[in-house]
Scaffold this motif. Structure first.
Motif, PDB file in Angstrom:
ATOM      1  N   GLN A  68       2.130  -0.887  27.750  1.00 11.89           N
ATOM      2  CA  GLN A  68       1.028   0.083  28.213  1.00 11.89           C
ATOM      3  C   GLN A  68      -0.150  -0.688  28.531  1.00 11.89           C
ATOM      4  N   PHE A  69      -0.817  -0.399  29.924  1.00 16.65           N
ATOM      5  CA  PHE A  69      -1.957  -1.090  30.351  1.00 16.65           C
ATOM      6  C   PHE A  69      -2.537  -0.029  31.299  1.00 16.65           C
ATOM      7  N   PRO A  70      -4.053  -0.216  31.219  1.00 19.71           N
ATOM      8  CA  PRO A  70      -4.855  -1.289  30.474  1.00 19.71           C
ATOM      9  C   PRO A  70      -5.214  -1.078  29.183  1.00 19.71           C
ATOM     10  N   ASN A  71      -4.909   0.184  28.621  1.00 21.58           N
ATOM     11  CA  ASN A  71      -4.848   0.465  27.134  1.00 21.58           C
ATOM     12  C   ASN A  71      -3.779   0.725  26.294  1.00 21.58           C
ATOM     13  N   LEU A 109      -6.144  -5.767  24.458  1.00 17.28           N
ATOM     14  CA  LEU A 109      -4.950  -5.806  23.259  1.00 17.28           C
ATOM     15  C   LEU A 109      -3.581  -6.014  24.001  1.00 17.28           C
ATOM     16  N   ALA A 110      -3.494  -5.512  25.205  1.00 13.11           N
ATOM     17  CA  ALA A 110      -2.139  -5.486  25.974  1.00 13.11           C
ATOM     18  C   ALA A 110      -1.912  -6.890  26.156  1.00 13.11           C
ATOM     19  N   SER A 111      -2.983  -7.563  26.826  1.00 12.09           N
ATOM     20  CA  SER A 111      -2.620  -9.117  27.042  1.00 12.09           C
ATOM     21  C   SER A 111      -2.436  -9.888  25.746  1.00 12.09           C
ATOM     22  N   ARG A 124      -2.967   4.175  24.748  1.00 11.32           N
ATOM     23  CA  ARG A 124      -2.458   5.219  25.683  1.00 11.32           C
ATOM     24  C   ARG A 124      -1.183   4.991  26.148  1.00 11.32           C
ATOM     25  N   LEU A 125      -0.546   5.974  26.282  1.00  6.37           N
ATOM     26  CA  LEU A 125       1.119   5.728  26.857  1.00  6.37           C
ATOM     27  C   LEU A 125       0.718   5.777  28.672  1.00  6.37           C
ATOM     28  N   ALA A 126       1.398   4.635  29.003  1.00 10.58           N
ATOM     29  CA  ALA A 126       1.285   4.593  30.490  1.00 10.58           C
ATOM     30  C   ALA A 126       2.725   4.679  31.161  1.00 10.58           C
ATOM     31  N   ASP A 127       2.406   5.120  32.271  1.00  9.69           N
ATOM     32  CA  ASP A 127       3.740   5.376  33.012  1.00  9.69           C
ATOM     33  C   ASP A 127       3.583   4.964  34.398  1.00  9.69           C
ATOM     34  N   MET A 137       5.378   0.272  17.522  1.00  9.02           N
ATOM     35  CA  MET A 137       4.065   1.227  17.519  1.00  9.02           C
ATOM     36  C   MET A 137       3.524   1.091  18.881  1.00  9.02           C
ATOM     37  N   SER A 138       3.645   0.444  20.033  1.00  8.58           N
ATOM     38  CA  SER A 138       3.256   0.429  21.040  1.00  8.58           C
ATOM     39  C   SER A 138       3.846   1.279  21.948  1.00  8.58           C
TER      40      SER A 138
END
Ligand code: HEM
Length: 376
Positions: free
Chosen positions: A310-313, A296-298, A316-319, A142-143
């Motif tokens: 994915q961080f900080p949210n 939620l990531a932590s 949202r997809l982070a790269d 899901m993440s």
């Protein structure tokens, strides 16, 4: 179910951290429960809502925690009837396949969603030889996966295979249920909600504002709504009318959805005396700051042993992804009645790595065992 489970694990983890200073079972439970509600509220308002509401709506309804908080005793926080229909916009996120990923985000297993209806077997799968458990694997997937778009399309899996009755050869259609439930509840039409939201009234099947057209729909949506059998655009039900609106800039929803959902979350925040930002009944400044820094990531890092997120949210997809090792745990210090000071987070591995943490005198399992023994 995977996310439901992770909050249960988080509750128990934080309860163990608090046990050192709160020896009374009931008190420890209530304080942890309160903390988890605060964490949940932070995640919903600062991480989840901005993942689909536009910055404009976030600002208009003062949803971000950076807005000054003042509890309003006159504000009715109860759930509005149209919200029970509008918030079903999540039904357009329903995927056809349920995926289980490995920790390094590779596909491990996939199943059609309808095969999981009334059958939670997937979530029972235990971790074997480094393969993910069902619960964790679902969260890894899901993440990592992009969600389906918020649009007027609801996957066949929810339209043709819901509550299948093989004997009678029948099934339900979630989209139809959503429309019918709105009628059962006596909801006025889409047009009435547009007026309620300060939007233009729709009186014609055109896109022209001057002609009272469906100005927030594209031509294709209008053709489909007209073909659905409504004799006038004034008759369109709330669910299809609002779901098929063109998204507002920067958001995933149209203006009517944003209005109903934004207003509901505004009232659920400022009309809740126990909202975590309400000093006194909620949390003090240091406690709020600690919750604010948590994510939620932590939480996923600690309970499902993610390596990277994915961080900080996480919505949202982070790269690139961020290493869990570099994301701090919740600073539990401000929640300890005896210290009132912070433990400054730790090295990213929860209680195991925190130099200031002490092991609780009892684990929750010990406590549960004791309760059962007393009952016997
Ligand atoms: C596998 C995914 C899902 C399935 C199978 C599902 C199915 C259902 C069903 C069968 C109902 C009751 C329909 C009725 O009889 O009126 C319902 C209600 C509802 N669903 Fe979903 N749903 C799913 C995901 C979601 C998501 C992701 C959201 C929102 C983010 C959502 C929001 C709602 C809401 C707000 C209601 C009305 C609740 C109430 O007023 O009591 N659902 N859903």
């Amino acid at each position: 179910m995977s996310y439901h489970n992770v909050f249960m694990l988080e509750h128990n983890r934080q309860a163990q951290r608090l046990r050192r200073d709160i020896p009374n079972d009931e008190e420890a439970f209530q304080q942890t429960r309160k903390l988890l509600i605060g964490i949940m509220q932070k995640i919903v308002y600062d991480e989840f809502l901005p993942s689909f509401l536009s910055p404009e709506a976030m600002k208009k309804y003062k949803l971000s925690s950076s807005n000054m908080y003042k509890y309003d005793s006159k504000l009715d926080a109860t759930i509005a009837n149209p919200f029970g229909i509008a918030y079903r916009m999540g039904h357009s996120w329903i995927p056809t396949l349920v995926s289980v990923y490995t920790k390094d985000f590779k596909l491990f297993f996939q199943q059609f969603l309808n095969e999981t209806f009334f059958d939670p077997t997937l979530t029972y799968i235990e971790s074997v030889n480094g393969a993910p458990s069902g619960m964790k694997g679902l969260a890894y997937a899901m993440s990592a996966l992009e969600s389906s778009e918020t649009d007027r399309t609801i996957e066949d899996v929810a339209r043709n295979t819901l509550f299948v009755n093989p004997v009678a050869d029948t099934s339900f259609d979630l989209a139809s249920l959503n429309i019918q439930r709105g009628r059962d509840h006596g909801l006025p039409s889409y047009n009435e909600y547009r007026k309620y939201c300060g939007l233009s009234e729709v009186t014609s099947w055109s896109t022209s504002a001057a002609l009272g057209g469906l100005v927030n729909h594209d031509a294709d949506a209008i053709i489909k709504l007209e073909a659905a059998g409504y004799s006038s655009p004034k008759d369109i039900d709330l669910f299809p009318g609002a779901l098929s609106e063109t998204p507002v800039p920067g958001g995933d929803l149209g203006p009517t959805m944003e209005c109903i959902i934004g207003d509901q979350f505004h009232r659920a925040k400022f009309g809740d005396r126990f909202f975590y930002q309400n000093r006194g009944t909620g949390f003090n400044e240091a406690q709020q700051a600690a919750i604010q820094k948590y994510s939620l990531a932590s939480l996923l890092c600690r309970n499902y042993q993610f390596d990277k997120v994915q961080f900080p949210n996480v919505f949202r997809l982070a790269d690139p992804l961020k290493r869990c090792h570099d994301i701090k745990d919740l600073d539990i210090g401000p929640f300890r009645p005896s210290t009132g000071g912070g433990d400054g987070g730790n090295d990213g591995h929860g209680d195991r790595g925190g130099g200031h943490e002490h092991h609780p005198r009892q684990t929750l399992n010990d406590i549960i065992d004791e309760i059962f023994e007393q009952q016997e």
